[in-house]
Design a protein around this motif. Structure first.
Motif, short mmCIF file in Angstrom:
data_model
loop_
_atom_site.label_atom_id
_atom_site.label_comp_id
_atom_site.label_asym_id
_atom_site.label_seq_id
_atom_site.Cartn_x
_atom_site.Cartn_y
_atom_site.Cartn_z
N TRP A 1 -59.19 -11.07 26.51
CA TRP A 1 -58.86 -10.22 27.66
C TRP A 1 -57.78 -10.83 28.54
CZ3 TRP A 1 -60.49 -5.52 27.17
CH2 TRP A 1 -61.72 -5.25 26.54
N GLY A 2 -57.01 -9.93 29.18
CA GLY A 2 -56.00 -10.35 30.15
C GLY A 2 -55.64 -9.17 31.03
N PHE A 3 -54.89 -9.42 32.09
CA PHE A 3 -54.48 -8.36 33.01
C PHE A 3 -53.10 -7.84 32.65
CE2 PHE A 3 -57.47 -10.82 35.66
CZ PHE A 3 -58.33 -9.79 36.04
N SER A 4 -52.91 -6.54 32.82
CA SER A 4 -51.59 -5.93 32.66
C SER A 4 -51.33 -5.00 33.83
CB SER A 4 -51.51 -5.14 31.34
OG SER A 4 -52.32 -3.97 31.41
N GLY A 5 -50.06 -4.75 34.14
CA GLY A 5 -49.71 -3.85 35.22
C GLY A 5 -49.83 -4.51 36.58
N ARG A 6 -49.55 -3.73 37.62
CA ARG A 6 -49.60 -4.22 39.00
C ARG A 6 -50.21 -3.16 39.90
NH1 ARG A 6 -43.94 -6.78 40.81
NH2 ARG A 6 -45.33 -7.57 42.44
N GLY A 7 -50.76 -3.63 41.04
CA GLY A 7 -51.30 -2.69 42.02
C GLY A 7 -52.41 -1.82 41.44
N ILE A 8 -52.39 -0.53 41.77
CA ILE A 8 -53.43 0.38 41.29
C ILE A 8 -53.30 0.65 39.79
CG2 ILE A 8 -53.71 1.51 43.53
CD1 ILE A 8 -52.06 3.83 42.48
N PHE A 9 -52.23 0.20 39.17
CA PHE A 9 -52.04 0.38 37.73
C PHE A 9 -52.53 -0.82 36.92
CE2 PHE A 9 -48.69 2.77 39.92
CZ PHE A 9 -48.95 4.05 39.45
N THR A 10 -53.11 -1.81 37.59
CA THR A 10 -53.59 -3.00 36.89
C THR A 10 -54.79 -2.65 36.01
OG1 THR A 10 -52.87 -4.40 38.73
CG2 THR A 10 -54.41 -5.37 37.16
#
Length: 233
Positions: free
Chosen positions: A166-175
């Motif tokens: 798992w990992g994070f993608s996007g920024r803000g409310i699109f994360t």
């Protein structure tokens, strides 16, 4: 040993411990969400904010702030309660947390915190977008609409299982939390299917397939049990 004051009570802690660990030993309740014993602290959710008066009233996350000699900490006050409630409301406003239709209804840490902090409505405009539900995995599913981006699943996978799926993608409310740089979970080449991420998740975002409303019960404490049983070098 280090001596500090928590809500007017003199408490002793070991060097290197955090304010949260010292508070737990002293029986002083500090609410948390992204923190989970057995995983490294991140201070991501900020629900464990405390006020350090010896630092000019500075607000710091208790889970990630080491204790210091003579530190004077306010762990519970009306100011902190209002701040924690505001943070909690923003978490609810950012995603779709309609408890009545959730597999974790009645077994959800976010829901429990809302009851503890007296949050019966949200004062902020809802900003959530309709996200997809990934059911491609043979045993599990992920509903991004329920995710609070605490990162517990990411750390459980990397630190306990060692897969780093798992990992994070996007920024803000699109994360989003995504597997293998955006691959469907069922097509992941690194996932071992162990389910540790599901057990670590505090909401209904990660769940076992076949669970209906209110049927998903998790054991997040299993992460600490696993790490404690492993032999030390």
């Amino acid at each position: 040993m280090i001596t500090l004051t928590l809500d007017g009570v003199r408490v002793q802690a070991q060097e290197g411990e955090t304010i949260l660990q010292a508070a737990k030993r002293a029986g002083i309740r500090i609410p948390t969400l992204c923190y989970l014993e057995g995983l490294s602290p991140r201070g991501a959710c900020r629900l464990c904010l405390v006020e350090v008066r010896t630092w000019g009233g500075r607000l710091v996350p208790a889970c990630a702030t080491p204790v210091q000699e003579g530190m004077e900490v306010v762990a519970n006050s009306e100011r902190l309660r209002e701040l924690r409630r505001a943070i909690l409301e923003m978490l609810f406003a950012e995603r779709n947390h309609i408890c009545a239709f959730c597999v974790s209804n009645g077994h959800c840490e976010l829901q429990d915190l809302a009851a503890e902090l007296g949050m019966d409505h949200v004062r902020y405009p809802y900003r959530w977008l309709p996200f997809s539900v990934d059911l491609s995995h043979a045993k599990y599913g992920i509903d991004h609409n329920r995710c609070v981006l605490c990162g517990r699943c990411v750390r459980a996978c990397a630190e306990v299982e060692g897969a780093a799926t798992w990992g994070f993608s996007g920024r803000g409310i699109f994360t989003l939390v995504e597997a293998d740089l955006g691959e469907p979970w069922g097509q992941s080449k690194t996932c071992t299917g162990c389910g540790k991420c599901v057990q670590a998740c505090p909401t209904g975002a990660l769940f076992e397939k076949g669970k209906a409303t209110s049927e998903q019960v998790k054991r997040p404490a299993i992460l600490l049990e696993i790490t404690e049983r492993r032999p030390r070098a």
